[in-house]
Motif scaffolding. Sequence first.
Motif, mmCIF file in Angstrom:
data_model
loop_
_atom_site.group_PDB
_atom_site.id
_atom_site.type_symbol
_atom_site.label_atom_id
_atom_site.label_comp_id
_atom_site.label_asym_id
_atom_site.label_seq_id
_atom_site.Cartn_x
_atom_site.Cartn_y
_atom_site.Cartn_z
ATOM 1 N N ASN A 15 32.488 -25.554 46.366
ATOM 2 C CA ASN A 15 33.067 -26.794 46.876
ATOM 3 C C ASN A 15 33.759 -27.583 45.784
ATOM 4 O O ASN A 15 34.818 -28.175 46.006
ATOM 5 N N ALA A 16 33.173 -27.588 44.581
ATOM 6 C CA ALA A 16 33.799 -28.286 43.463
ATOM 7 C C ALA A 16 35.143 -27.664 43.115
ATOM 8 O O ALA A 16 36.145 -28.366 42.912
ATOM 9 N N VAL A 17 35.181 -26.342 43.055
ATOM 10 C CA VAL A 17 36.435 -25.638 42.768
ATOM 11 C C VAL A 17 37.459 -25.914 43.863
ATOM 12 O O VAL A 17 38.647 -26.122 43.582
ATOM 13 N N ALA A 18 37.009 -25.943 45.115
ATOM 14 C CA ALA A 18 37.922 -26.215 46.224
ATOM 15 C C ALA A 18 38.574 -27.585 46.086
ATOM 16 O O ALA A 18 39.766 -27.748 46.374
ATOM 17 N N VAL A 19 37.807 -28.568 45.633
ATOM 18 C CA VAL A 19 38.362 -29.905 45.414
ATOM 19 C C VAL A 19 39.430 -29.865 44.320
ATOM 20 O O VAL A 19 40.533 -30.410 44.485
ATOM 21 N N ILE A 20 39.120 -29.212 43.211
ATOM 22 C CA ILE A 20 40.065 -29.139 42.093
ATOM 23 C C ILE A 20 41.350 -28.446 42.520
ATOM 24 O O ILE A 20 42.455 -28.938 42.256
ATOM 25 N N VAL A 21 41.214 -27.305 43.190
ATOM 26 C CA VAL A 21 42.387 -26.542 43.625
ATOM 27 C C VAL A 21 43.237 -27.371 44.581
ATOM 28 O O VAL A 21 44.470 -27.427 44.454
ATOM 29 N N ARG A 22 42.589 -28.029 45.539
ATOM 30 C CA ARG A 22 43.343 -28.826 46.502
ATOM 31 C C ARG A 22 44.063 -29.983 45.845
ATOM 32 O O ARG A 22 45.235 -30.247 46.152
ATOM 33 N N LYS A 23 43.382 -30.665 44.933
ATOM 34 C CA LYS A 23 44.002 -31.810 44.276
ATOM 35 C C LYS A 23 45.215 -31.390 43.450
ATOM 36 O O LYS A 23 46.240 -32.062 43.445
ATOM 37 N N GLU A 48 34.427 -21.758 35.040
ATOM 38 C CA GLU A 48 34.352 -20.295 35.107
ATOM 39 C C GLU A 48 34.729 -19.795 36.499
ATOM 40 O O GLU A 48 35.445 -18.795 36.652
ATOM 41 N N ALA A 49 34.265 -20.503 37.536
ATOM 42 C CA ALA A 49 34.597 -20.122 38.907
ATOM 43 C C ALA A 49 36.071 -20.385 39.216
ATOM 44 O O ALA A 49 36.689 -19.654 40.003
ATOM 45 N N LEU A 50 36.643 -21.405 38.598
ATOM 46 C CA LEU A 50 38.058 -21.733 38.818
ATOM 47 C C LEU A 50 38.978 -20.634 38.301
ATOM 48 O O LEU A 50 40.082 -20.440 38.831
ATOM 49 N N GLN A 55 43.672 -16.705 38.527
ATOM 50 C CA GLN A 55 44.095 -15.311 38.350
ATOM 51 C C GLN A 55 44.587 -14.686 39.651
ATOM 52 O O GLN A 55 45.416 -13.767 39.633
ATOM 53 N N LYS A 56 44.116 -15.164 40.797
ATOM 54 C CA LYS A 56 44.595 -14.685 42.086
ATOM 55 C C LYS A 56 45.892 -15.363 42.514
ATOM 56 O O LYS A 56 46.468 -15.004 43.540
ATOM 57 N N GLY A 57 46.336 -16.355 41.749
ATOM 58 C CA GLY A 57 47.569 -17.050 42.074
ATOM 59 C C GLY A 57 47.415 -18.132 43.130
ATOM 60 O O GLY A 57 48.414 -18.621 43.672
ATOM 61 N N GLU A 58 46.178 -18.541 43.415
ATOM 62 C CA GLU A 58 45.952 -19.573 44.419
ATOM 63 C C GLU A 58 46.174 -20.973 43.861
ATOM 64 O O GLU A 58 46.307 -21.936 44.626
ATOM 65 N N VAL A 59 46.205 -21.093 42.564
ATOM 66 C CA VAL A 59 46.510 -22.358 41.903
ATOM 67 C C VAL A 59 47.044 -22.042 40.514
ATOM 68 O O VAL A 59 46.672 -21.030 39.905
ATOM 69 N N SER A 60 47.941 -22.883 40.022
ATOM 70 C CA SER A 60 48.472 -22.736 38.668
ATOM 71 C C SER A 60 48.133 -23.972 37.848
ATOM 72 O O SER A 60 48.119 -25.096 38.373
ATOM 73 N N ILE A 90 35.263 -19.360 27.956
ATOM 74 C CA ILE A 90 34.958 -19.178 29.368
ATOM 75 C C ILE A 90 36.154 -19.456 30.267
ATOM 76 O O ILE A 90 36.326 -18.817 31.310
ATOM 77 N N PHE A 91 37.022 -20.370 29.843
ATOM 78 C CA PHE A 91 38.032 -20.888 30.761
ATOM 79 C C PHE A 91 39.463 -20.811 30.225
ATOM 80 O O PHE A 91 40.315 -20.095 30.774
ATOM 81 N N ILE A 92 39.744 -21.509 29.152
ATOM 82 C CA ILE A 92 41.117 -21.694 28.704
ATOM 83 C C ILE A 92 41.809 -20.377 28.383
ATOM 84 O O ILE A 92 42.989 -20.179 28.723
ATOM 85 N N SER A 93 41.101 -19.459 27.749
ATOM 86 C CA SER A 93 41.700 -18.188 27.348
ATOM 87 C C SER A 93 42.062 -17.303 28.541
ATOM 88 O O SER A 93 42.773 -16.306 28.382
ATOM 89 N N LYS A 94 41.604 -17.674 29.745
ATOM 90 C CA LYS A 94 41.780 -16.806 30.908
ATOM 91 C C LYS A 94 42.717 -17.382 31.968
ATOM 92 O O LYS A 94 42.889 -16.779 33.024
ATOM 93 N N VAL A 95 43.302 -18.546 31.696
ATOM 94 C CA VAL A 95 44.156 -19.187 32.692
ATOM 95 C C VAL A 95 45.538 -19.469 32.110
ATOM 96 O O VAL A 95 45.781 -19.295 30.916
ATOM 97 N N ASP A 96 46.451 -19.922 32.978
ATOM 98 C CA ASP A 96 47.857 -20.063 32.591
ATOM 99 C C ASP A 96 48.220 -21.461 32.110
ATOM 100 O O ASP A 96 49.330 -21.939 32.339
ATOM 101 N N ILE A 97 47.300 -22.119 31.441
ATOM 102 C CA ILE A 97 47.566 -23.460 30.940
ATOM 103 C C ILE A 97 48.279 -23.404 29.596
ATOM 104 O O ILE A 97 48.034 -22.500 28.781
ATOM 105 N N ASP A 98 49.176 -24.349 29.360
ATOM 106 C CA ASP A 98 49.872 -24.469 28.085
ATOM 107 C C ASP A 98 48.887 -25.005 27.038
ATOM 108 O O ASP A 98 48.293 -26.069 27.229
ATOM 109 N N PRO A 99 48.677 -24.302 25.929
ATOM 110 C CA PRO A 99 47.741 -24.771 24.897
ATOM 111 C C PRO A 99 48.067 -26.177 24.390
ATOM 112 O O PRO A 99 47.166 -26.891 23.939
#
Length: 256
Positions: A15-23, A48-50, A55-60, A90-99
């Motif tokens: 549910n927490a991840v769902a809130v973040i993705v939606r926002k 970690e769940a986010l 990676q599935k492309g559901e949020v950038s 756990i997180f930053i190295s695995k997502v598409d965020i600008d350092p």
Amino acid sequence: MKIQVLSQRTEIIENAVAVIVRKINDHPKDNIFVLGLSTGATVLSVCEALVTFVQKGEVSLKNVVIFYAGEYIGFSKKTKQYYFNLLQEIFISKVDIDPNNIFTLDGNVEDPVKECDLYEEKINSYGGMDLFVGSLGTTGALAFNEPGSSLQSRTRLKTLTSETLKADARFFGDNISLVPHQAVTMGVGTIFDAKMVLIVVYGVQKAFALKACLEESVSEMNPASIFQLHGNTVFLADKVAGRLLSKAISINHYEN
């Protein structure tokens, strides 16, 4: 303020991840989304769940700026207990965020007070946080804002209480002498200024802190109790953390 009590820890994280993705997805595409993240294992579990959703492309996260809430003072950046290292692994190295869009307090600077002032200015330069994701400590602490913290406090240098040192000793081989005695942290007032606050709480050891936060009077002895007065705060808790609550309002959606 809204409260949702769920059966399983996994449900809370989902549910927490769902809130973040939606926002993030509902935010204007060309505008920067400012996300604040608290320290601690609970928020790391959410991050970690986010990763899977990114990676599935559901949020950038390409247009997301992250402000991390705190760090120990005088603590080597090379150690595994350095909070930002955990976030990176756990997180930053695995997502598409600008350092360049990741900001964290530096506990190794010569002038930590100046570091805190500059950090507060940096948050304000982005117009504040769109969403802050945090958790409660067993004493009711939010980030390093322990009981007794001013409800108007801004990013600052904080001397940690003996209760926090005891609680954090588990990350240092149960050797309390290794736990740093000071930290730099976002203040309660800094977090309160976020447009939305999401607080995730699970585990039987958090039950007394959650009840005090939600059902006792707003007080510096329960810093997160100030979010009773916030217009857009959601608490997500599991049944054991919420077992002492006299009333829990189950919600199926989250308002902007």
